[in-house]
Design a protein around this motif. Sequence first.
Motif, PDB file in Angstrom:
ATOM      1  N   VAL A 227      -7.396   7.555  -4.811  1.00  0.00           N
ATOM      2  CA  VAL A 227      -7.665   6.780  -6.030  1.00  0.00           C
ATOM      3  C   VAL A 227      -6.355   6.416  -6.717  1.00  0.00           C
ATOM      4  CG1 VAL A 227      -8.622   6.963  -8.351  1.00  0.00           C
ATOM      5  CG2 VAL A 227     -10.003   7.636  -6.410  1.00  0.00           C
ATOM      6  N   LYS A 228      -5.435   7.396  -6.814  1.00  0.00           N
ATOM      7  CA  LYS A 228      -4.135   7.109  -7.436  1.00  0.00           C
ATOM      8  C   LYS A 228      -3.373   6.067  -6.630  1.00  0.00           C
ATOM      9  CE  LYS A 228      -3.471  11.533  -9.773  1.00  0.00           C
ATOM     10  NZ  LYS A 228      -2.687  12.788  -9.835  1.00  0.00           N
ATOM     11  N   GLN A 229      -3.421   6.216  -5.293  1.00  0.00           N
ATOM     12  CA  GLN A 229      -2.731   5.250  -4.450  1.00  0.00           C
ATOM     13  C   GLN A 229      -3.337   3.856  -4.615  1.00  0.00           C
ATOM     14  OE1 GLN A 229      -2.894   6.261  -0.331  1.00  0.00           O
ATOM     15  NE2 GLN A 229      -1.541   4.618   0.322  1.00  0.00           N
ATOM     16  N   LEU A 230      -4.690   3.805  -4.638  1.00  0.00           N
ATOM     17  CA  LEU A 230      -5.352   2.510  -4.816  1.00  0.00           C
ATOM     18  C   LEU A 230      -5.058   1.929  -6.197  1.00  0.00           C
ATOM     19  CD1 LEU A 230      -8.796   3.194  -3.113  1.00  0.00           C
ATOM     20  CD2 LEU A 230      -6.967   1.730  -2.282  1.00  0.00           C
ATOM     21  N   GLU A 231      -5.031   2.796  -7.224  1.00  0.00           N
ATOM     22  CA  GLU A 231      -4.691   2.304  -8.562  1.00  0.00           C
ATOM     23  C   GLU A 231      -3.271   1.762  -8.583  1.00  0.00           C
ATOM     24  OE1 GLU A 231      -5.395   5.612 -11.103  1.00  0.00           O
ATOM     25  OE2 GLU A 231      -7.552   5.214 -11.326  1.00  0.00           O
ATOM     26  N   SER A 232      -2.353   2.484  -7.904  1.00  0.00           N
ATOM     27  CA  SER A 232      -0.969   2.005  -7.822  1.00  0.00           C
ATOM     28  C   SER A 232      -0.907   0.683  -7.076  1.00  0.00           C
ATOM     29  CB  SER A 232      -0.109   3.065  -7.120  1.00  0.00           C
ATOM     30  OG  SER A 232       1.201   2.590  -6.932  1.00  0.00           O
ATOM     31  N   SER A 233      -1.672   0.602  -5.956  1.00  0.00           N
ATOM     32  CA  SER A 233      -1.692  -0.650  -5.188  1.00  0.00           C
ATOM     33  C   SER A 233      -2.287  -1.779  -6.019  1.00  0.00           C
ATOM     34  CB  SER A 233      -2.515  -0.464  -3.906  1.00  0.00           C
ATOM     35  OG  SER A 233      -1.931   0.502  -3.071  1.00  0.00           O
ATOM     36  N   VAL A 234      -3.350  -1.471  -6.746  1.00  0.00           N
ATOM     37  CA  VAL A 234      -3.976  -2.494  -7.600  1.00  0.00           C
ATOM     38  C   VAL A 234      -3.002  -2.953  -8.671  1.00  0.00           C
ATOM     39  CG1 VAL A 234      -5.764  -2.843  -9.349  1.00  0.00           C
ATOM     40  CG2 VAL A 234      -6.361  -1.822  -7.169  1.00  0.00           C
ATOM     41  N   SER A 235      -2.295  -1.987  -9.278  1.00  0.00           N
ATOM     42  CA  SER A 235      -1.319  -2.336 -10.311  1.00  0.00           C
ATOM     43  C   SER A 235      -0.214  -3.208  -9.726  1.00  0.00           C
ATOM     44  CB  SER A 235      -0.730  -1.056 -10.906  1.00  0.00           C
ATOM     45  OG  SER A 235       0.261  -1.357 -11.847  1.00  0.00           O
ATOM     46  N   MET A 236       0.300  -2.796  -8.537  1.00  0.00           N
ATOM     47  CA  MET A 236       1.359  -3.572  -7.903  1.00  0.00           C
ATOM     48  C   MET A 236       0.853  -4.963  -7.519  1.00  0.00           C
ATOM     49  SD  MET A 236       3.625  -2.590  -4.555  1.00  0.00           S
ATOM     50  CE  MET A 236       2.220  -2.714  -3.469  1.00  0.00           C
ATOM     51  N   LEU A 237      -0.364  -5.018  -6.942  1.00  0.00           N
ATOM     52  CA  LEU A 237      -0.926  -6.313  -6.560  1.00  0.00           C
ATOM     53  C   LEU A 237      -1.211  -7.179  -7.782  1.00  0.00           C
ATOM     54  CD1 LEU A 237      -3.384  -5.190  -3.725  1.00  0.00           C
ATOM     55  CD2 LEU A 237      -1.250  -6.459  -3.459  1.00  0.00           C
ATOM     56  N   GLN A 238      -1.617  -6.548  -8.898  1.00  0.00           N
ATOM     57  CA  GLN A 238      -1.840  -7.302 -10.126  1.00  0.00           C
ATOM     58  C   GLN A 238      -0.529  -7.902 -10.620  1.00  0.00           C
ATOM     59  OE1 GLN A 238      -4.923  -7.819 -11.498  1.00  0.00           O
ATOM     60  NE2 GLN A 238      -3.886  -9.273 -12.818  1.00  0.00           N
ATOM     61  N   LYS A 239       0.553  -7.087 -10.542  1.00  0.00           N
ATOM     62  CA  LYS A 239       1.870  -7.611 -10.942  1.00  0.00           C
ATOM     63  C   LYS A 239       2.286  -8.761 -10.040  1.00  0.00           C
ATOM     64  CE  LYS A 239       3.686  -3.330 -12.966  1.00  0.00           C
ATOM     65  NZ  LYS A 239       4.670  -2.239 -12.817  1.00  0.00           N
TER      66      LYS A 239
ATOM     67  N   GLN B 230     -11.698  16.449  -2.648  1.00  0.00           N
ATOM     68  CA  GLN B 230     -11.502  15.949  -4.007  1.00  0.00           C
ATOM     69  C   GLN B 230     -10.037  15.591  -4.234  1.00  0.00           C
ATOM     70  OE1 GLN B 230     -12.667  18.744  -7.014  1.00  0.00           O
ATOM     71  NE2 GLN B 230     -12.868  17.181  -8.587  1.00  0.00           N
ATOM     72  N   MET B 231      -9.127  16.458  -3.726  1.00  0.00           N
ATOM     73  CA  MET B 231      -7.704  16.162  -3.867  1.00  0.00           C
ATOM     74  C   MET B 231      -7.326  14.913  -3.083  1.00  0.00           C
ATOM     75  SD  MET B 231      -6.099  20.006  -3.669  1.00  0.00           S
ATOM     76  CE  MET B 231      -4.418  19.428  -3.642  1.00  0.00           C
ATOM     77  N   ASP B 232      -7.882  14.799  -1.844  1.00  0.00           N
ATOM     78  CA  ASP B 232      -7.621  13.599  -1.052  1.00  0.00           C
ATOM     79  C   ASP B 232      -8.151  12.363  -1.754  1.00  0.00           C
ATOM     80  OD1 ASP B 232      -6.438  15.150   0.862  1.00  0.00           O
ATOM     81  OD2 ASP B 232      -8.196  15.221   2.184  1.00  0.00           O
ATOM     82  N   LEU B 233      -9.364  12.492  -2.302  1.00  0.00           N
ATOM     83  CA  LEU B 233      -9.964  11.358  -3.003  1.00  0.00           C
ATOM     84  C   LEU B 233      -9.148  10.980  -4.231  1.00  0.00           C
ATOM     85  CD1 LEU B 233     -12.354   9.407  -3.101  1.00  0.00           C
ATOM     86  CD2 LEU B 233     -13.575  11.082  -4.459  1.00  0.00           C
ATOM     87  N   GLU B 234      -8.707  11.986  -4.978  1.00  0.00           N
ATOM     88  CA  GLU B 234      -7.873  11.702  -6.150  1.00  0.00           C
ATOM     89  C   GLU B 234      -6.568  11.035  -5.732  1.00  0.00           C
ATOM     90  OE1 GLU B 234      -7.429  15.397  -8.172  1.00  0.00           O
ATOM     91  OE2 GLU B 234      -9.448  15.368  -9.047  1.00  0.00           O
TER      92      GLU B 234
END
Length: 199
Positions: free
Chosen positions: A99-111, A92-96
Amino acid sequence: MPPKKRTGKAKKAKKSKPDQGNELAEMYRRSVLDVAVLKDHLALRTDAARQAMSVRDDLKCQIRDLKQVLSQEKLDTKDITADLNRQYKSLQMDLEAKVKQLESSVSMLQKQLDQCQGDLKTEREWRARMEEEKDAQIADLQSKLDSMETEYEKILHGCLDSLLSHLAVARRQWEDESSDVHQEFKDMLTGLGLNPLYI
């Protein structure tokens, strides 16, 4: 009379003694049989009790073994549950974290996408302006070229007209001069006595 009574009792007692012996023997024999039967029953019950105690001891051993197995299985289950909980929490911690890393990547890629779209829009606008400017320059140069061609044609026609007029004047002069030279040669030939038409 009382002595008679006693005698009668004594007689009765004496008469009952053989019967009593038979009854006692019968009772004794029955008692012996009862004792034998009871001993047999007691032996059977003792054997049954021993077997029951043996079975009870076996069952107690089996229960104790089963309790130990159950206790060990409970410990194993507890260990497995603890390990599964630990693995679940770790996953669960790895998944979280993922998920945070992917959200950060998505945010960076969106920018980056927004920036690229902005750059693309700016580039398209710049290209459109450049094309408009180039089209305007081409149209301006084309109009200048057209006007220059018109002017060159005018100048060329003017030059050619002037040249033609100069050539016409020069031709007239040459023709006049050649006529004069021919006349001079004719006169010279005539003066020498030659006919210029035969020469």
